[in-house]
Design an enzyme around this catalytic site. Structure first.
Site, PDB file in Angstrom:
ATOM      1  N   SER A 173      97.138  18.475 -10.173  1.00  0.00           N
ATOM      2  CA  SER A 173      96.446  19.607  -9.552  1.00  0.00           C
ATOM      3  C   SER A 173      95.171  19.124  -8.885  1.00  0.00           C
ATOM      4  O   SER A 173      94.283  18.562  -9.552  1.00  0.00           O
ATOM      5  CB  SER A 173      96.097  20.659 -10.600  1.00  0.00           C
ATOM      6  OG  SER A 173      95.141  21.552 -10.057  1.00  0.00           O
ATOM      7  N   HIS A 210     100.013  19.764  -6.688  1.00  0.00           N
ATOM      8  CA  HIS A 210      99.831  21.159  -7.089  1.00  0.00           C
ATOM      9  C   HIS A 210      98.533  21.689  -6.467  1.00  0.00           C
ATOM     10  O   HIS A 210      97.458  21.139  -6.682  1.00  0.00           O
ATOM     11  CB  HIS A 210      99.791  21.235  -8.617  1.00  0.00           C
ATOM     12  CG  HIS A 210      99.765  22.614  -9.173  1.00  0.00           C
ATOM     13  ND1 HIS A 210     100.902  23.383  -9.342  1.00  0.00           N
ATOM     14  CD2 HIS A 210      98.740  23.376  -9.615  1.00  0.00           C
ATOM     15  CE1 HIS A 210     100.577  24.553  -9.865  1.00  0.00           C
ATOM     16  NE2 HIS A 210      99.258  24.573 -10.036  1.00  0.00           N
ATOM     17  N   ASP A 261      96.078  24.851  -6.072  1.00  0.00           N
ATOM     18  CA  ASP A 261      95.698  26.112  -6.716  1.00  0.00           C
ATOM     19  C   ASP A 261      94.855  26.978  -5.787  1.00  0.00           C
ATOM     20  O   ASP A 261      93.698  26.659  -5.510  1.00  0.00           O
ATOM     21  CB  ASP A 261      94.882  25.814  -7.984  1.00  0.00           C
ATOM     22  CG  ASP A 261      95.750  25.305  -9.114  1.00  0.00           C
ATOM     23  OD1 ASP A 261      96.764  25.942  -9.413  1.00  0.00           O
ATOM     24  OD2 ASP A 261      95.396  24.265  -9.707  1.00  0.00           O
ATOM     25  N   MET A 321      92.915  30.475  -5.219  1.00  0.00           N
ATOM     26  CA  MET A 321      92.339  31.582  -6.011  1.00  0.00           C
ATOM     27  C   MET A 321      91.512  32.504  -5.123  1.00  0.00           C
ATOM     28  O   MET A 321      90.768  32.022  -4.266  1.00  0.00           O
ATOM     29  CB  MET A 321      91.424  31.012  -7.098  1.00  0.00           C
ATOM     30  CG  MET A 321      92.100  30.028  -8.011  1.00  0.00           C
ATOM     31  SD  MET A 321      90.922  29.381  -9.205  1.00  0.00           S
ATOM     32  CE  MET A 321      91.969  28.206 -10.065  1.00  0.00           C
ATOM     33  N   HIS A 323     100.327  27.187  -5.739  1.00  0.00           N
ATOM     34  CA  HIS A 323     100.228  28.192  -6.802  1.00  0.00           C
ATOM     35  C   HIS A 323      99.227  29.254  -6.366  1.00  0.00           C
ATOM     36  O   HIS A 323      98.026  29.009  -6.337  1.00  0.00           O
ATOM     37  CB  HIS A 323      99.759  27.465  -8.089  1.00  0.00           C
ATOM     38  CG  HIS A 323      99.538  28.362  -9.260  1.00  0.00           C
ATOM     39  ND1 HIS A 323      98.890  27.935 -10.406  1.00  0.00           N
ATOM     40  CD2 HIS A 323      99.886  29.658  -9.491  1.00  0.00           C
ATOM     41  CE1 HIS A 323      98.846  28.934 -11.280  1.00  0.00           C
ATOM     42  NE2 HIS A 323      99.432  29.981 -10.753  1.00  0.00           N
ATOM     43  N   MET A 366      97.123  32.233  -6.962  1.00  0.00           N
ATOM     44  CA  MET A 366      96.489  33.122  -7.941  1.00  0.00           C
ATOM     45  C   MET A 366      95.725  34.171  -7.143  1.00  0.00           C
ATOM     46  O   MET A 366      94.490  34.196  -7.129  1.00  0.00           O
ATOM     47  CB  MET A 366      95.584  32.311  -8.869  1.00  0.00           C
ATOM     48  CG  MET A 366      96.383  31.511  -9.893  1.00  0.00           C
ATOM     49  SD  MET A 366      95.445  30.186 -10.648  1.00  0.00           S
ATOM     50  CE  MET A 366      95.719  28.920  -9.398  1.00  0.00           C
ATOM     51  N   MET A 380     102.001  29.620 -17.435  1.00  0.00           N
ATOM     52  CA  MET A 380     100.580  29.300 -17.584  1.00  0.00           C
ATOM     53  C   MET A 380     100.279  29.061 -19.059  1.00  0.00           C
ATOM     54  O   MET A 380     100.531  29.933 -19.895  1.00  0.00           O
ATOM     55  CB  MET A 380      99.703  30.454 -17.063  1.00  0.00           C
ATOM     56  CG  MET A 380      99.761  30.682 -15.566  1.00  0.00           C
ATOM     57  SD  MET A 380      99.399  29.203 -14.577  1.00  0.00           S
ATOM     58  CE  MET A 380      97.750  28.770 -15.145  1.00  0.00           C
ATOM     59  N   GLY A 415      90.475  22.440 -16.885  1.00  0.00           N
ATOM     60  CA  GLY A 415      89.770  21.921 -18.056  1.00  0.00           C
ATOM     61  C   GLY A 415      89.775  22.812 -19.279  1.00  0.00           C
ATOM     62  O   GLY A 415      88.937  22.651 -20.174  1.00  0.00           O
ATOM     63  N   ASP A 453     101.553  24.731 -16.703  1.00  0.00           N
ATOM     64  CA  ASP A 453     100.288  24.594 -15.982  1.00  0.00           C
ATOM     65  C   ASP A 453      99.099  24.995 -16.852  1.00  0.00           C
ATOM     66  O   ASP A 453      98.951  26.162 -17.205  1.00  0.00           O
ATOM     67  CB  ASP A 453     100.352  25.483 -14.723  1.00  0.00           C
ATOM     68  CG  ASP A 453      99.161  25.276 -13.808  1.00  0.00           C
ATOM     69  OD1 ASP A 453      98.344  24.373 -14.069  1.00  0.00           O
ATOM     70  OD2 ASP A 453      99.064  26.037 -12.814  1.00  0.00           O
ATOM     71  N   GLY A 454      98.264  24.013 -17.167  1.00  0.00           N
ATOM     72  CA  GLY A 454      97.013  24.275 -17.878  1.00  0.00           C
ATOM     73  C   GLY A 454      96.898  23.518 -19.190  1.00  0.00           C
ATOM     74  O   GLY A 454      97.736  23.655 -20.071  1.00  0.00           O
ATOM     75  N   SER A 464      92.601  17.987 -14.958  1.00  0.00           N
ATOM     76  CA  SER A 464      91.560  17.176 -15.616  1.00  0.00           C
ATOM     77  C   SER A 464      92.123  15.927 -16.253  1.00  0.00           C
ATOM     78  O   SER A 464      91.490  14.867 -16.199  1.00  0.00           O
ATOM     79  CB  SER A 464      90.846  17.978 -16.702  1.00  0.00           C
ATOM     80  OG  SER A 464      90.857  19.327 -16.435  1.00  0.00           O
TER      81      SER A 464
HETATM   82  C1  DX5 Z   1      94.433  26.977 -13.582  1.00  0.00           C
HETATM   83  C2  DX5 Z   1      95.230  26.242 -12.560  1.00  0.00           C
HETATM   84  C3  DX5 Z   1      95.676  24.901 -13.023  1.00  0.00           C
HETATM   85  C4  DX5 Z   1      94.565  23.936 -13.296  1.00  0.00           C
HETATM   86  C5  DX5 Z   1      95.037  22.967 -14.343  1.00  0.00           C
HETATM   87  O1  DX5 Z   1      94.178  28.245 -13.140  1.00  0.00           O
HETATM   88  O2  DX5 Z   1      96.381  26.973 -12.202  1.00  0.00           O
HETATM   89  O3  DX5 Z   1      96.621  24.334 -12.106  1.00  0.00           O
HETATM   90  O4  DX5 Z   1      94.163  23.229 -12.150  1.00  0.00           O
HETATM   91  O5  DX5 Z   1      93.952  22.205 -14.713  1.00  0.00           O
HETATM   92  P1  DX5 Z   1      93.912  21.430 -16.104  1.00  0.00           P
HETATM   93  O6  DX5 Z   1      95.027  20.457 -16.093  1.00  0.00           O
HETATM   94  O7  DX5 Z   1      92.558  20.786 -16.062  1.00  0.00           O
HETATM   95  O8  DX5 Z   1      94.047  22.453 -17.193  1.00  0.00           O
HETATM   96 ZN    ZN Z   2      98.009  25.949 -11.026  1.00  0.00          ZN
END
Ligand code: DX5
Ligand code: ZN
Length: 222
Positions: A8, A33, A35, A37, A66, A68, A137, A145, A175-176, A198
């Protein structure tokens, strides 16, 4: 099939993004990936079309986008044009999931659905045939993180069982909070794609961490 790794870029260095994309390009990563938002669906704002457009020509890795965002149906075509190969919308963000999935497929992209930690995998039962990728998720979306939520393992097992029983090709993505500490158990439970932010970008050697995540399972056989 061997599992896939999708780093990501939310955890990348935005001041020097092309360098991090180059790193991923040269790595064992399968997908990138991305993200997106909107500050509405999740309490954070990341980036959108211009960033996706800028990184797309830098690599031939698959862009796993992805979303969001609330009411993702407003922006599907624009994300496809910006370079998304897979477009994942949240179950919780639209009233017309089936229609959005057809809309995504009409662009030529693969269609994904993401579920928040509290959303049951059972809710996808009537639309599973139309989904290429289910993104479970394992943190509350919005930030990198965070700590992995262990109930996700049960969701992976339940969903995998349904996909197998119905003989579908739907992939399961997690994811996460994913890293070396839980990757193996997730793969054993039935995960096909591991997203990691992370764990990869905070590692001393991100490229090596990607290889380690990719090679889980192989080590067992050797
Ligand atoms: C969270 C994202 C994830 C995030 C994952 O809302 O959808 O893709 O970047 O990050 P880590 O691996 O640090 O949890
Ligand atoms: Zn994501």
């Amino acid at each position: 099939m061997k599992h896939l790794i999708a780093p990501s870029i939310l955890a990348a260095n935005f001041a020097n993004l092309s360098q991090d994309i180059q790193l991923l390009h040269e790595s064992d990563a399968d997908w990138i990936h991305v993200d997106v938002m909107d500050g509405q669906f999740v309490p954070n704002i990341s980036f959108g079309f211009p960033v996706l457009k800028a990184i797309k020509p830098l690599t031939d890795k698959i862009m796993d986008v992805h979303l969001m965002i609330e009411r993702p149906e407003q922006f599907i075509e624009q994300f496809a044009e910006a370079g998304a190969d897979i477009i994942t919308v949240h179950y919780e963000a639209t009233n017309h999931l089936h229609r959005v999935l057809q809309q995504i497929k009409a662009t030529g992209a693969k269609a994904g659905v993401a579920l928040n930690p509290h959303t049951s995998v059972k809710l996808l039962s009537d639309v599973l045939e139309d989904i290429d990728l289910v993104c479970l998720m394992s943190v509350n979306p919005g930030f990198g993180g965070q700590k992995f939520i262990y109930n996700t393992l049960k969701k992976v097992r339940d969903l995998k069982e349904e996909i197998t029983t119905r003989n579908l090709a739907t992939k399961i993505e997690i994811d996460g909070g994913v890293g070396m500490q839980n990757a193996e158990v997730l793969l054993q439970a039935g995960a096909d794609v591991l997203v990691a932010g992370s764990a990869i970008f905070k590692a001393d050697n991100p490229k090596d961490m990607i290889s380690r995540l990719k090679n889980i399972g192989i080590e067992k056989i050797l």
